[in-house]
Design an enzyme around this catalytic site. Sequence first.
Site, short mmCIF file in Angstrom:
data_model
loop_
_atom_site.label_atom_id
_atom_site.label_comp_id
_atom_site.label_asym_id
_atom_site.label_seq_id
_atom_site.Cartn_x
_atom_site.Cartn_y
_atom_site.Cartn_z
N ARG A 88 92.12 24.71 -32.17
CA ARG A 88 90.94 24.10 -32.80
C ARG A 88 91.32 22.73 -33.35
O ARG A 88 92.49 22.35 -33.40
CB ARG A 88 90.43 24.98 -33.95
CG ARG A 88 91.44 25.19 -35.05
CD ARG A 88 90.83 25.66 -36.35
NE ARG A 88 91.83 26.09 -37.31
CZ ARG A 88 92.57 25.27 -38.05
NH1 ARG A 88 92.44 23.96 -37.93
NH2 ARG A 88 93.46 25.74 -38.90
N GLY A 90 91.34 20.01 -36.67
CA GLY A 90 91.69 20.17 -38.08
C GLY A 90 93.17 20.44 -38.28
O GLY A 90 93.95 20.54 -37.34
N THR A 93 94.95 25.81 -42.37
CA THR A 93 94.07 26.55 -43.25
C THR A 93 94.58 27.98 -43.40
O THR A 93 95.47 28.42 -42.67
CB THR A 93 92.61 26.55 -42.74
OG1 THR A 93 91.74 26.96 -43.80
CG2 THR A 93 92.42 27.46 -41.54
N TYR A 94 93.98 28.69 -44.34
CA TYR A 94 94.36 30.07 -44.63
C TYR A 94 93.16 30.98 -44.45
O TYR A 94 92.03 30.62 -44.79
CB TYR A 94 94.86 30.17 -46.08
CG TYR A 94 94.85 31.57 -46.64
CD1 TYR A 94 95.86 32.48 -46.31
CD2 TYR A 94 93.83 32.01 -47.49
CE1 TYR A 94 95.84 33.78 -46.81
CE2 TYR A 94 93.81 33.31 -47.99
CZ TYR A 94 94.81 34.19 -47.65
OH TYR A 94 94.79 35.47 -48.13
N MET A 161 86.35 24.26 -42.27
CA MET A 161 85.79 24.32 -40.93
C MET A 161 86.72 23.68 -39.92
O MET A 161 87.41 22.71 -40.22
CB MET A 161 84.43 23.60 -40.87
CG MET A 161 83.36 24.29 -41.65
SD MET A 161 81.74 23.53 -41.41
CE MET A 161 80.78 24.61 -42.48
N GLY A 162 86.74 24.24 -38.73
CA GLY A 162 87.49 23.68 -37.62
C GLY A 162 87.00 24.30 -36.33
O GLY A 162 86.84 25.53 -36.26
N GLY A 173 85.36 28.07 -36.12
CA GLY A 173 84.18 27.91 -36.97
C GLY A 173 84.48 27.65 -38.43
O GLY A 173 85.16 26.68 -38.75
N ALA A 175 85.29 29.17 -42.66
CA ALA A 175 85.88 30.20 -43.52
C ALA A 175 85.40 29.95 -44.95
O ALA A 175 85.80 28.96 -45.58
CB ALA A 175 87.40 30.16 -43.44
N CYS A 191 94.08 22.04 -45.45
CA CYS A 191 93.48 21.09 -44.50
C CYS A 191 94.22 19.76 -44.48
O CYS A 191 93.67 18.74 -44.05
CB CYS A 191 91.99 20.89 -44.80
SG CYS A 191 91.05 22.42 -44.72
#
Length: 245
Positions: A88, A90, A93-94, A161-162, A173, A175, A191
């Site tokens: 994706r 970005g 992220t977690y 988002m990513g 999408g 989170a 991010c």
Amino acid sequence: MNKQVFIQDLGYRDYRQTWIYQEQLFQSTLDIKIKNRREGANLETPNHLLFVEHPHVFTLGKSGNLDNLLVNEAELAAKNAKFYKINRGGDITYHGPGQVVGYPILDLDNFFTDIHKYLRLLEETVILTLADYGLKAERSAGETGVWLDVGTPFARKICAMGIRASRWVTMHGFALNVNTDLGFFDLMVPCGIKGKAVTSLNVELGKPSVDMGEVKHKLLRHFGMLFEAEILLQQERTAIKKTKV
């Protein structure tokens, strides 16, 4: 244009398992589009939205910087967390328990062919959902996702988002932190943005927990309205029923 969107709630599911399932749905839609183009067919392409809650996992987008993960492999194992480098956009992220993750696998040819608009509508879906809880959420210029108190020293991110898109078909999408253990965000630079805090819905509301099913219901209602979509609940991938949200 097919504006039906099949909704599946996958429950609590391993990230890699869900990623593989996303890829299968994504590729199936691409195959239909390729067949339509090459053979002059006029087959309808499906649209999906997956809801899922993952065990602890960190994911790094294709343009992300691994230095933004602040722990090593042994420390991840001690936290029962996994790590994946994925396809994706970005940075890092977690995902974890208490988070509503949404993966739309849409053929944007059924809606509009504009990735910028797509991201803004995903953000708006979350913004309107948070407004239902009395929170004023916003966008932050140049920083995809949904934030609170933008432009102040107290700015904090509540939804990351990513996405990936090919031939106007999307995957990955958003989170949304609902009842998330925010301590896991200390293990990374969220991010890739330094000096910004992260928050969750239950913290903002001052509650021990918020009903995850209620949040999903509100997200679906706003998603359907913004995308002018017909929302269909898909049970066990076979029995499908219409629902009003």
